[in-house]
Design a protein around this motif. Structure first.
Motif, short mmCIF file in Angstrom:
data_model
loop_
_atom_site.label_atom_id
_atom_site.label_comp_id
_atom_site.label_asym_id
_atom_site.label_seq_id
_atom_site.Cartn_x
_atom_site.Cartn_y
_atom_site.Cartn_z
N PHE A 168 28.94 -40.38 -1.92
CA PHE A 168 27.66 -40.15 -1.59
C PHE A 168 26.70 -39.90 -3.04
CE2 PHE A 168 30.05 -39.29 2.33
CZ PHE A 168 29.10 -39.82 3.54
N ASN A 169 27.30 -39.34 -3.95
CA ASN A 169 26.48 -39.01 -5.18
C ASN A 169 26.81 -39.73 -6.32
OD1 ASN A 169 24.66 -36.49 -4.40
ND2 ASN A 169 26.73 -36.26 -3.42
N LYS A 170 27.39 -41.24 -6.18
CA LYS A 170 27.65 -42.04 -7.31
C LYS A 170 26.44 -42.22 -8.19
CE LYS A 170 30.77 -44.59 -9.34
NZ LYS A 170 32.25 -44.25 -9.30
N GLU A 171 25.28 -42.22 -7.54
CA GLU A 171 24.12 -42.60 -8.17
C GLU A 171 23.22 -41.51 -8.33
OE1 GLU A 171 22.20 -45.95 -6.14
OE2 GLU A 171 23.94 -47.01 -6.55
N THR A 172 23.46 -40.41 -7.98
CA THR A 172 22.78 -39.17 -7.88
C THR A 172 22.32 -38.71 -9.61
OG1 THR A 172 23.54 -38.18 -5.92
CG2 THR A 172 22.61 -36.69 -7.26
N PRO A 173 21.15 -38.57 -10.02
CA PRO A 173 20.86 -38.52 -11.46
C PRO A 173 21.56 -37.15 -11.72
CG PRO A 173 19.22 -39.22 -10.32
CD PRO A 173 19.86 -38.78 -9.26
N ILE A 174 22.26 -36.92 -13.12
CA ILE A 174 22.95 -35.83 -13.48
C ILE A 174 22.08 -35.45 -14.98
CG2 ILE A 174 25.06 -34.66 -14.31
CD1 ILE A 174 26.64 -36.87 -12.60
N PHE A 175 21.78 -34.40 -15.39
CA PHE A 175 21.49 -34.00 -16.81
C PHE A 175 22.38 -33.12 -17.26
CE2 PHE A 175 19.24 -31.17 -19.38
CZ PHE A 175 18.90 -32.03 -20.49
N LEU A 197 32.33 -39.30 -17.17
CA LEU A 197 31.51 -39.45 -16.12
C LEU A 197 30.79 -40.93 -16.22
CD1 LEU A 197 30.30 -35.94 -15.42
CD2 LEU A 197 31.73 -37.12 -13.89
N LYS A 198 30.36 -41.12 -17.61
CA LYS A 198 29.61 -42.27 -17.67
C LYS A 198 30.43 -43.59 -17.47
CE LYS A 198 25.74 -44.09 -19.32
NZ LYS A 198 24.38 -44.20 -18.58
N GLY A 199 31.81 -43.29 -17.97
CA GLY A 199 32.73 -44.47 -17.77
C GLY A 199 33.23 -44.67 -16.28
N LEU A 200 33.10 -43.71 -15.48
CA LEU A 200 33.28 -44.01 -13.98
C LEU A 200 32.12 -44.34 -13.28
CD1 LEU A 200 35.33 -40.51 -13.40
CD2 LEU A 200 36.21 -42.72 -13.27
N GLY A 201 31.07 -44.55 -13.86
CA GLY A 201 29.93 -45.21 -13.12
C GLY A 201 28.61 -44.33 -12.80
N SER A 203 25.42 -41.73 -12.55
CA SER A 203 23.88 -42.01 -13.34
C SER A 203 23.75 -40.55 -14.23
CB SER A 203 23.07 -42.02 -12.34
OG SER A 203 21.71 -42.11 -12.82
N ILE A 204 24.02 -40.60 -15.30
CA ILE A 204 23.95 -39.37 -16.06
C ILE A 204 23.44 -39.39 -17.38
CG2 ILE A 204 26.55 -39.98 -17.18
CD1 ILE A 204 27.15 -36.78 -16.92
N SER A 205 22.83 -38.47 -17.86
CA SER A 205 21.97 -38.39 -19.14
C SER A 205 22.49 -37.17 -19.91
CB SER A 205 20.61 -38.37 -19.06
OG SER A 205 19.99 -37.38 -18.40
#
Length: 245
Positions: A168-175, A197-201, A203-205
């Motif tokens: 459910f949170n594959k595209e949830t923004p992470i900071f 996490l970036k490699g797993l796809g 949405s992280i900054s």
């Protein structure tokens, strides 16, 4: 550990109509009160007036790396020596799972009170930030965002198998924020967690703060405020995010 006694979280009610919630988890040995000043900082420009802040308190548990002394902790830490692998090789999966369930309960309580999951952001510092990533990405509702300061990815060697499907949170923004001089949670471990996490796809900054050790700075808090404002914009008198609270 299932009979842990928990103190009710520290609450900062919204100063306007409550349409969004931030749940922020403290680090090892701290309490929710330790982040009360940060909440006041985030609210000082009155950009988050519709946001209720929840600062939970971790229960006192024996911490192995501190000679078994009891202190507030979301899970046990066996070794803390500044080595990038120490926090990854042996982890308290039972304790992590217990805290995960508690955090998911806090999220569900907000949803039951009328706050949409997409208007809930989960965050934390150090051990609390690690829990925010883990509990957030394993949540079965889609959250508005995840904040992790001076943190790392828990159970990273098996994380991909632990995430529920569908995600459910594959595209949830992470900071992720981290000091470049952090020797408690090594900066390199934060970088590795970001890369995984970036490699797993996801949405992280991520941002590093020069000269910062295992702490938070005003620039970082301002960046978190900007993230929260973006993820939880004010809705005014519209019906979105309607709550009876």
């Amino acid at each position: 550990m299932s009979s842990l006694s928990r103190t009710p979280p520290l609450l900062f009610p919204a100063t306007a109509r409550h349409t969004a919630t931030v749940i922020f988890l403290h680090g090892l040995g701290d309490t929710g009160h330790g982040w009360a000043g940060a909440v006041e900082n985030w609210r000082r420009r009155q950009r988050l007036d519709e946001v209720k802040f929840i600062l939970p308190h971790a229960p006192a548990i024996p911490i192995t790396c501190n000679w078994g002394m009891r202190m507030p902790g979301w899970f046990d830490i066996y070794k803390l020596d500044g080595d990038i692998n120490s926090l990854r090789e042996k982890e308290d999966k039972d304790g992590i799972t217990l805290s995960q369930a508690y955090i998911h309960e806090l999220i569900q309580n907000e949803i039951a009170a009328g706050i949409p999951a997409e208007r809930i952001v989960l965050g934390g510092f150090s051990q609390g930030g690690a829990m925010s990533i883990y509990a957030g990405l394993t949540s079965k509702v889609r959250l508005g965002g995840i904040v992790a300061l001076s943190s790392w990815l828990l159970l990273s060697l098996q994380f991909a198998e632990l995430v529920p499907k569908p995600e459910f949170n594959k595209e949830t923004p992470i900071f992720m924020g981290h000091g470049d001089l952090d020797k408690v949670v090594p900066t390199a471990l934060g970088r590795l967690s970001f890369d995984l996490l970036k490699g797993l796809g996801y949405s992280i900054s991520r941002k590093e703060y020069p000269g910062l050790e295992h702490s938070a700075c005003l620039e970082e808090l301002d960046d978190v405020e900007a993230f929260l404002k973006e993820r939880l914009p004010a809705v005014g008198n519209s019906n979105e995010g309607k709550s009876e609270l």
